[in-house]
Scaffold this active site. Structure first.
Site, PDB file in Angstrom:
ATOM      1  N   ASP A 264       0.864  -1.183   0.000  1.00 28.71           N
ATOM      2  CA  ASP A 264       0.000   0.000   0.000  1.00 28.71           C
ATOM      3  C   ASP A 264       0.901   1.235   0.000  1.00 28.71           C
ATOM      4  O   ASP A 264       1.589   1.509   0.987  1.00 28.71           O
ATOM      5  CB  ASP A 264      -0.890   0.021   1.253  1.00 28.71           C
ATOM      6  CG  ASP A 264      -1.954  -1.071   1.239  1.00 28.71           C
ATOM      7  OD1 ASP A 264      -1.719  -2.127   0.625  1.00 28.71           O
ATOM      8  OD2 ASP A 264      -3.009  -0.868   1.866  1.00 28.71           O
TER       9      ASP A 264
ATOM     10  N   LYS B  27      -7.160   3.206  -3.309  1.00 32.97           N
ATOM     11  CA  LYS B  27      -7.526   3.237  -1.894  1.00 32.97           C
ATOM     12  C   LYS B  27      -7.723   4.681  -1.447  1.00 32.97           C
ATOM     13  O   LYS B  27      -6.956   5.572  -1.829  1.00 32.97           O
ATOM     14  CB  LYS B  27      -6.412   2.569  -1.088  1.00 32.97           C
ATOM     15  CG  LYS B  27      -6.576   2.574   0.423  1.00 32.97           C
ATOM     16  CD  LYS B  27      -5.413   1.829   1.072  1.00 32.97           C
ATOM     17  CE  LYS B  27      -5.393   1.959   2.581  1.00 32.97           C
ATOM     18  NZ  LYS B  27      -4.241   1.263   3.203  1.00 32.97           N
TER      19      LYS B  27
ATOM     20  N   LYS C 210     -10.510   0.182  -2.271  1.00 35.00           N
ATOM     21  CA  LYS C 210     -10.387  -0.032  -0.831  1.00 35.00           C
ATOM     22  C   LYS C 210     -10.664   1.273  -0.082  1.00 35.00           C
ATOM     23  O   LYS C 210      -9.805   2.149  -0.022  1.00 35.00           O
ATOM     24  CB  LYS C 210      -8.989  -0.545  -0.483  1.00 35.00           C
ATOM     25  CG  LYS C 210      -8.764  -0.751   1.026  1.00 35.00           C
ATOM     26  CD  LYS C 210      -7.364  -1.268   1.304  1.00 35.00           C
ATOM     27  CE  LYS C 210      -7.051  -1.316   2.799  1.00 35.00           C
ATOM     28  NZ  LYS C 210      -5.683  -1.817   3.083  1.00 35.00           N
TER      29      LYS C 210
END
Length: 326
Positions: free
Chosen positions: A157, A226, A262
């Site tokens: 991430d 995300k 996400k």
């Protein structure tokens, strides 16, 4: 929507990223987001209710979508081992309770999580590339990523440089994402770590910027987009997630490729999670109702999901010691 070439690989859009000028022209040619309309639709979808059987299925699906996360300066190997154990068996009293999708930790704790999880099928996600600020030289970001991958991270991430994005240096952001994705390759070969690109939407200021960041990350090869690190407020919101879901829907229509979404930060209750699942189903469809394509970045959400799951099974709420406090 700007004119796109025929559906196929991402390379079909390579002309878009040929220069800063072409990338800017493409991103600023995307349709503007109707703020009032997006917020109204998100609010409307958030009022949908589901029946008991569907709710039980939704809770189990939400559990399977959780990236159980700890990103604190006081994290220890012991805390990560406990979190990994919880990810594998969220409810030790019920073997039918599914495992979570992943455990998300800082890079130096990847090895601890990986060892604890073993061959359970629960992935290890690592924040890297100078999360949460994204303010570091590229070579440091790449070294951070390579270290996490070498330690066994299944997913990375990263966070974009919001300063570069907000001042219109789109090609710089694009090239950085491409470079980090390259650092996700395994030194000895094998499947590379999947890359989730975090926007920190609370700092992007407008829904138009969220749409542009979504396309920018997807063009650069993100496996997931995300919302947030959870360190900046506001973090995940339904309208922001709606805009991102519309972007992945349109990207698949243009290229034939799916990209995951996400939302992370501030999603704490089962009621919140169900709202997101309803939105996914309504906006992009059932294909995305899978942990491979939709995740929740959360720490406390899992506890409420377990409490509500127990309530559906027994007809009563469990005591305060039913779930562990993360």
């Amino acid at each position: 929507m700007p004119a796109l070439t025929s559906p196929g690989a991402t390379g079909d859009l390579s002309d878009v990223t040929a220069s800063d000028a072409t990338l800017r022209r493409f991103l600023h040619g995307l349709p503007g987001v109707d703020q009032v309309g997006a917020e109204a639709r998100a609010a409307s979808l958030g009022t949908r209710s589901i029946k008991t059987t569907a709710k039980a299925q939704a809770i189990d699906l939400a559990i399977r979508m959780v990236d159980l996360t700890t990103l604190e300066g006081q994290d220890t190997p012991g805390k990560v081992r406990a979190l990994a154990s919880k990810a594998m068996r969220p409810d030790p009293t019920d073997a039918t309770c599914p495992a979570t999708a992943a455990v998300c930790v800082y890079p130096d704790l990847v090895g601890v999580a990986k060892q604890q999880l073993g061959d359970s099928g629960v992935n290890v996600a690592a924040v890297a590339a100078a999360v949460p600020r994204g303010r570091a030289p590229l070579d440091i970001k790449l070294a951070d990523t390579r270290d996490a991958v070498a330690a066994g991270a299944d997913e990375i991430d990263m966070v974009i440089d919001r300063g570069a994005f907000l001042t219109g240096r789109y090609l710089q952001v694009f090239e950085e994402i491409v470079a980090v994705r390259g650092a996700c390759e395994r030194p000895g070969g094998g499947e590379p770590a999947h890359l989730k690109v975090i926007f920190e939407t609370g700092e992007l200021q407008t829904y138009d910027n969220v749409r542009r960041a979504s396309w920018l990350a997807m063009l650069a090869g993100a496996h997931f987009i995300k919302t947030s690190t959870g360190k900046v407020q506001p973090a995940a919101t339904l309208p922001v997630t709606l805009v991102m879901l519309e972007a992945v829907r349109d990207y698949r229509e243009a290229t034939g490729q799916m990209v995951g979404v996400k939302p992370a930060g501030g999603i704490r209750t089962t009621k919140d999670a169900v709202k997101y699942l309803v939105m996914v189903n309504e906006v992009v469809g059932a294909d995305w109702l899978d942990p491979d394509w939709f995740r929740f970045g959360a720490s406390t959400l899992l506890n409420d999901l377990l409490m509500q799951r127990s309530k559906l099974a027994t007809g009563r709420y469990s005591g305060p010691d039913y779930v562990t406090i993360d």
